[in-house]
Design an enzyme around this catalytic site. Structure first.
Site, mmCIF file in Angstrom:
data_model
loop_
_atom_site.group_PDB
_atom_site.id
_atom_site.type_symbol
_atom_site.label_atom_id
_atom_site.label_comp_id
_atom_site.label_asym_id
_atom_site.label_seq_id
_atom_site.Cartn_x
_atom_site.Cartn_y
_atom_site.Cartn_z
ATOM 1 N N ARG A 91 25.651 -6.154 -62.274
ATOM 2 C CA ARG A 91 25.672 -6.892 -61.012
ATOM 3 C C ARG A 91 26.962 -7.708 -60.860
ATOM 4 N NH1 ARG A 91 21.147 -5.935 -58.025
ATOM 5 N NH2 ARG A 91 22.673 -6.487 -56.450
ATOM 6 N N LYS A 143 24.207 -8.122 -71.987
ATOM 7 C CA LYS A 143 23.919 -6.764 -71.505
ATOM 8 C C LYS A 143 25.234 -6.139 -71.060
ATOM 9 C CE LYS A 143 21.618 -3.999 -68.005
ATOM 10 N NZ LYS A 143 20.410 -3.685 -67.276
ATOM 11 N N CYS A 148 4.966 8.019 -71.351
ATOM 12 C CA CYS A 148 5.563 7.897 -70.019
ATOM 13 C C CYS A 148 6.148 9.249 -69.617
ATOM 14 C CB CYS A 148 6.668 6.841 -70.074
ATOM 15 S SG CYS A 148 7.582 6.692 -68.539
ATOM 16 N N CYS A 166 8.320 9.433 -64.140
ATOM 17 C CA CYS A 166 8.251 9.861 -62.736
ATOM 18 C C CYS A 166 8.780 8.761 -61.807
ATOM 19 C CB CYS A 166 6.808 10.209 -62.355
ATOM 20 S SG CYS A 166 5.717 8.763 -62.290
ATOM 21 N N CYS A 225 1.600 1.757 -62.860
ATOM 22 C CA CYS A 225 1.979 2.995 -63.539
ATOM 23 C C CYS A 225 0.932 4.041 -63.185
ATOM 24 C CB CYS A 225 2.010 2.765 -65.054
ATOM 25 S SG CYS A 225 2.341 4.280 -65.977
HETATM 26 C C1 LIG Z 1 10.515 -1.293 -62.633
HETATM 27 C C2 LIG Z 1 11.792 -1.552 -63.340
HETATM 28 C C3 LIG Z 1 12.464 -2.764 -63.141
HETATM 29 C C4 LIG Z 1 13.659 -3.028 -63.819
HETATM 30 N N1 LIG Z 1 14.248 -4.253 -63.664
HETATM 31 C C5 LIG Z 1 15.364 -4.546 -64.361
HETATM 32 C C6 LIG Z 1 15.935 -5.847 -64.314
HETATM 33 O O1 LIG Z 1 15.418 -6.770 -63.687
HETATM 34 N N2 LIG Z 1 17.087 -6.060 -64.997
HETATM 35 C C7 LIG Z 1 17.688 -5.071 -65.732
HETATM 36 O O2 LIG Z 1 18.738 -5.318 -66.318
HETATM 37 N N3 LIG Z 1 17.155 -3.847 -65.826
HETATM 38 C C8 LIG Z 1 16.004 -3.558 -65.180
HETATM 39 N N4 LIG Z 1 15.423 -2.325 -65.326
HETATM 40 C C9 LIG Z 1 16.053 -1.297 -66.209
HETATM 41 C C10 LIG Z 1 15.413 -1.312 -67.616
HETATM 42 O O3 LIG Z 1 15.675 -2.508 -68.286
HETATM 43 C C11 LIG Z 1 15.917 -0.128 -68.457
HETATM 44 O O4 LIG Z 1 17.286 -0.281 -68.710
HETATM 45 C C12 LIG Z 1 15.701 1.239 -67.816
HETATM 46 O O5 LIG Z 1 14.443 1.323 -67.210
HETATM 47 C C13 LIG Z 1 15.787 2.356 -68.864
HETATM 48 O O6 LIG Z 1 14.826 2.144 -69.884
HETATM 49 P P1 LIG Z 1 13.428 2.954 -69.958
HETATM 50 O O7 LIG Z 1 13.785 4.399 -69.997
HETATM 51 O O8 LIG Z 1 12.788 2.455 -71.228
HETATM 52 O O9 LIG Z 1 12.634 2.607 -68.760
HETATM 53 C C14 LIG Z 1 14.207 -2.043 -64.675
HETATM 54 C C15 LIG Z 1 13.518 -0.841 -64.887
HETATM 55 C C16 LIG Z 1 12.320 -0.598 -64.244
HETATM 56 C C17 LIG Z 1 11.582 0.693 -64.523
#
Ligand SMILES: Cc1cc2nc3c(=O)[nH]c(=O)nc-3n(C[C@H](O)[C@H](O)[C@H](O)COP(=O)(O)O)c2cc1C
Length: 364
Positions: A166, A213, A342, A345, A361
């Site tokens: 961001r 991050k 998971c 999707c 979910c």
């Molecule tokens: C519903 C949702 C909301 C998310 N909100 C954020 C967030 O607020 N800040 C952020 O840095 N990443 C956010 N992410 C990204 C996750 O932290 C993560 O990097 C991404 O989902 C990949 O990981 P995963 O495959 O385990 O879901 C979000 C992901 C999802 C699915």
């Protein structure tokens, strides 16, 4: 079995009981529903929960809490206390949007209400916003990060994560940052905004662990517009480490499409389990600090393997823990076959956030 995944680790002065964390995840849920979700995940034994998008500004949206004031501290303390009671440590992902608030207000005044249309105007405005931001505003925002971190301590957070995507990611990126002063141009100049944020927090608050991050841009093929290039990782990592960062959380940079940073099952490029770990590999080459990987991680064997091979020190999962909050408990009890996997999707998690529909979910 899974002894590396279940081994404790120290980040700064913070002891985590194992290597598994809940990735920053914004949810379209009210406070009670969010607390309930976090606590279920914490009770399964996850060491750390990172609360996503904790804004340094006062809230624009009623669902979004901010840690910029006493009300926010009180509300966040409820979340933190509940997670602590459920056995996990908590990190606040301190965040500043790169959307120009004046542009949002003006767009709304024009009567534009379509979410997609507003988002496009905001996305298109990022470059001008970053490039033309007065230095006084840069200093204000750096100060907001410091104050918000102080407030995070007051609310009881154990750690903070600086959201290096961001606004910070856009300052870091030559795609969005065309400044001709000391905040733009060379890699060192583009890392200045983040560096001043890290220094102002670290100089004032010596003991809070700072996780960063780091959002990395992928070229050939191109994915993500914010963040740093692969070849710039070394510079950013070494600089941030020298300023007092305690760990890195590594993922793909944002500002292309959300489907890339939260890739769906049939994504053309990020298909496989651990799809962003190649970015963490690059960070690992340049630091001895703990590095956390994220992205389509779900199988305990795969995770045990990447930790034991020292590719990453920790993992973060978002969607897998939304799909099955008992994931870690099932791993500890050897009930791996019972894990609800998971299917990536995105229908009721990432997509629901975009469309403001019921968050959850499909496996619930
Ligand atoms: C519903 C949702 C909301 C998310 N909100 C954020 C967030 O607020 N800040 C952020 O840095 N990443 C956010 N992410 C990204 C996750 O932290 C993560 O990097 C991404 O989902 C990949 O990981 P995963 O495959 O385990 O879901 C979000 C992901 C999802 C699915």
């Amino acid at each position: 079995m899974y002894c590396n995944l279940l081994k404790s680790i120290k980040i700064g002065n913070l002891e985590l009981k194992n290597r598994v964390s809940f990735a920053p995840t914004s949810m379209g849920l009210n406070l009670e529903e969010r607390i309930d979700k976090f606590c279920k995940i914490a009770k399964s034994g996850v060491a750390l929960i990172t609360i996503g998008d904790v804004s340094v500004r006062s809230s624009f949206h009623k669902m979004a809490l901010s840690l910029s004031n006493e009300d926010g501290i009180r509300e966040y303390k409820k979340i933190v206390d509940a997670i602590h009671d459920s056995g996990a440590k908590v990190s606040a992902q301190i965040f500043c949007s790169d959307y120009d608030m004046n542009l949002i207000r003006n767009t709304m005044k024009l009567g534009i209400t379509s979410h997609d249309e507003i988002k496009k105007i905001m996305d298109d405005g990022v470059k001008d916003y970053v490039t033309n931001m007065p230095k006084e505003e840069i200093k204000n925002i750096i100060e907001m990060f410091r104050v918000t971190t102080l407030n995070a301590k007051k609310a009881g957070f154990d750690m903070i994560q600086i959201h290096g995507d961001r606004l910070i990611g856009s300052f870091s990126s030559s795609i969005y940052n065309s400044r001709i002063d000391e905040y733009g141009g060379s890699c060192d100049n583009r890392s200045r905004f983040a560096s001043e944020i890290i220094s102002s927090i670290r100089n004032d608050i010596k003991d809070i662990p700072i996780d960063y991050k780091l959002a990395v841009r992928q070229e050939n093929p191109h994915y993500g517009n914010a963040g740093v290039l692969f070849c710039e990782v070394e510079h950013f990592v070494k600089k941030f480490e020298s300023l007092g960062v305690n760990s890195f959380h590594v993922t793909l940079a944002n500002h292309s499409k959300l489907e890339d940073t939260i890739p769906v099952n049939n994504h053309p490029y990020f298909k496989d389990e651990g799809c962003f770990l190649y970015l963490a590999d690059e960070v690992k080459k340049h630091t001895i600090l703990p590095v956390c990987g994220v992205g389509k991680l779900s199988s305990p064997d795969f995770i045990e393997n990447v930790i034991s091979n020292n590719r990453v020190d920790m993992v973060a999962m978002s969607r897998q823990l939304l799909a099955d909050s008992d994931w870690l408990q099932k791993v500890r009890e050897g009930r791996v076959d019972d894990i609800k996997k998971c299917c990536y999707c995105n229908k009721k998690c990432a997509d629901a956030l975009q469309t403001h529909s019921q968050f959850g979910c499909i496996l619930d």
